[in-house]
Design an enzyme around this catalytic site. Structure first.
Site, PDB file in Angstrom:
ATOM      1  N   TYR A  39       0.819  -1.217   0.000  1.00 16.59           N
ATOM      2  CA  TYR A  39       0.000   0.000   0.000  1.00 16.59           C
ATOM      3  C   TYR A  39       0.853   1.268   0.000  1.00 16.59           C
ATOM      4  CZ  TYR A  39      -4.049  -2.962   1.043  1.00 16.59           C
ATOM      5  OH  TYR A  39      -5.031  -3.922   0.996  1.00 16.59           O
ATOM      6  N   LYS A  69       3.160 -15.643   1.212  1.00 14.15           N
ATOM      7  CA  LYS A  69       2.988 -16.211  -0.130  1.00 14.15           C
ATOM      8  C   LYS A  69       4.385 -16.444  -0.672  1.00 14.15           C
ATOM      9  CE  LYS A  69       0.395 -17.307  -3.714  1.00 14.15           C
ATOM     10  NZ  LYS A  69      -0.482 -18.501  -3.717  1.00 14.15           N
ATOM     11  N   ASP A  81      -3.464 -18.099   0.523  1.00 17.45           N
ATOM     12  CA  ASP A  81      -4.643 -18.652  -0.166  1.00 17.45           C
ATOM     13  C   ASP A  81      -5.235 -19.809   0.640  1.00 17.45           C
ATOM     14  OD1 ASP A  81      -2.161 -19.712  -0.775  1.00 17.45           O
ATOM     15  OD2 ASP A  81      -2.718 -20.435  -2.750  1.00 17.45           O
ATOM     16  N   ASP A  97      -5.449  -6.898   5.596  1.00 19.07           N
ATOM     17  CA  ASP A  97      -6.624  -6.103   5.246  1.00 19.07           C
ATOM     18  C   ASP A  97      -7.778  -7.041   4.881  1.00 19.07           C
ATOM     19  OD1 ASP A  97      -8.254  -4.014   4.534  1.00 19.07           O
ATOM     20  OD2 ASP A  97      -7.124  -3.442   2.746  1.00 19.07           O
ATOM     21  N   ASP A 122     -11.098  -8.829   7.653  1.00 17.03           N
ATOM     22  CA  ASP A 122     -12.535  -8.716   7.346  1.00 17.03           C
ATOM     23  C   ASP A 122     -13.179 -10.093   7.253  1.00 17.03           C
ATOM     24  OD1 ASP A 122     -12.548  -6.009   7.388  1.00 17.03           O
ATOM     25  OD2 ASP A 122     -13.131  -5.719   5.295  1.00 17.03           O
TER      26      ASP A 122
END
Ligand code: NAD
Length: 351
Positions: A136, A186, A218, A242, A246
């Site tokens: 980000y 990852k 994943d 992020d 959620d």
């Protein structure tokens, strides 16, 4: 005497922060408070969503309890003058690099989850997201059209200090909980996350009492739905955190119950509910104050190192919910809902 900065903000913010303050006063009577404005109300009264004076107060206090910002009244403002700019500036000014989002299913509310109650009962995990680095913020970024071909780029980058400090927050948190840390990566395709893992492994020997495991992002997205109960502390780079925070929140199904903390060095932290300012119910005493009350518990634990008082608040919340008290957002058809003020009162009584 530790001083807490209260930033009630907009919409239901003042209602839920008032209840959280009253609970804090009952659980930790020696704290003192100072209050200031953030968001839309600060735009109206002070001309900006966060004034320099309020930033100075926050730095002086160290710990901040925030309600929520925003509402339709300020939606038409240009992006750089909107209420949420105040929040972003506060996070930056306080150097808050770790975002903590617990997802805890209280047994009496397990039917609020979109998953089967028996799959979520007992879920009690904490997602720790790196907040100020990674993809980000990395450079280069943006559009890079050339030779008539449209192209865009973002860069995922971490240095060893950024990874080590968030890893320490995660190990310390795991040490206070069930002593298990799951590191999300990852590494099979992203060198930067292989490097992230390397630094996490270097920090691990300082915490021999914590079990460390690594999980591909994943597969984490899948097993979180299947076996959420198996996880304790989950450490993620910014973007993975992020998304997964959620997903974890949805497992609980109750927006009005979700607290959060953003913390930095030297005891600095911003504690706030995950929900927004809920303008549709503001001023009607219908808001659920429990997310903010649980955020106040995080303030005690992570901001002021008072885990015992924090645990008392969490137990009081669980007891009130177990006894069947529900605000409108939690009540099922046929159940009577109580208001924001009464819910706050019930928690104080349970303390
Ligand atoms: P929201 O979280 O405010 O509300 C979504 C829905 O959940 C609404 O129906 C609301 O009534 C309900 N709800 C939320 N919190 C509740 C609570 N404590 N008790 C009972 N019901 C609750 O999200 P939104 O409607 O998308 O946004 C409203 C405003 O809040 C917008 O201006 C948005 O920008 C802002 N917002 C602020 C924050 C923040 O301050 N951190 C976060 C999200 C949204």
């Amino acid at each position: 005497m530790p001083r807490v900065l209260l930033l009630p903000g907009d919409g239901i913010g003042p209602e839920v922060v008032a209840e959280a303050r009253a609970v804090l006063e009952a659980a930790a009577p020696d704290l003192s408070y100072v209050e200031a404005k953030i968001g839309g109300c600060a735009i109206d009264d002070e001309g900006a969503p966060l004034s320099d004076e309020t930033v100075a107060l926050a730095k002086d206090c160290g710990v901040v309890l925030l309600g929520a910002v925003g509402g339709p009244r300020w939606d038409a403002l240009p992006p750089d003058r909107r209420p949420e700019r105040g929040l972003l500036r506060m996070r930056k000014e306080l150097g808050l690099y770790a975002n903590l989002r617990p997802a805890t299913v209280i047994a009496a509310l397990s039917d609020a989850s979109p998953l089967r109650p028996e799959a979520v009962e007992g879920v009690d995990l904490l997602v720790i997201r790196e907040l100020t680095g990674g993809i980000y913020y990395g450079e280069p970024r943006g559009r890079q059209d050339s030779d008539g071909v449209r192209r865009a780029v973002n860069t995922m980058v971490y240095d060893e200090h950024e990874v080590a400090r968030i890893a320490r927050v995660a190990f310390e948190s795991a040490r206070r909980r069930r002593k298990k840390l799951t590191n999300v990566h990852k590494a099979n395709v992203l060198e930067v996350t292989a490097f992230w893992n390397e630094i996490v492994e270097e920090v691990a020997p300082d915490y021999p009492d914590v079990t460390l495991e690594h999980q591909l992002v994943d597969s984490m997205a899948m097993v979180l739905l299947r076996d959420a109960r198996d996880f304790d502390v989950v450490l993620c780079p910014n973007m993975f955190g992020d998304i997964l925070s959620d997903e974890a929140a949805m497992i609980t199904g109750s927006l009005g119950m979700l607290p959060s903390a953003s913390i930095g060095d030297s005891g600095r932290g911003l504690f706030e509910p995950v929900h927004g300012s809920a303008p549709d119910i503001a001023g009607s005493d219908a808001a659920n104050p429990l997310a903010t009350i649980l955020s106040a518990a995080m303030l005690l634990e992570h901001g002021l190192d008072r885990a015992d008082a924090a645990e008392q608040i969490r137990k009081a919340v669980t007891r009130v919910v177990d006894e069947g008290y529900r605000t409108a957002d939690l009540a099922r058809a046929g159940e009577t809902a109580i208001g924001c003020r009464e819910m706050g009162l019930r928690v104080r009584e349970a303390l």
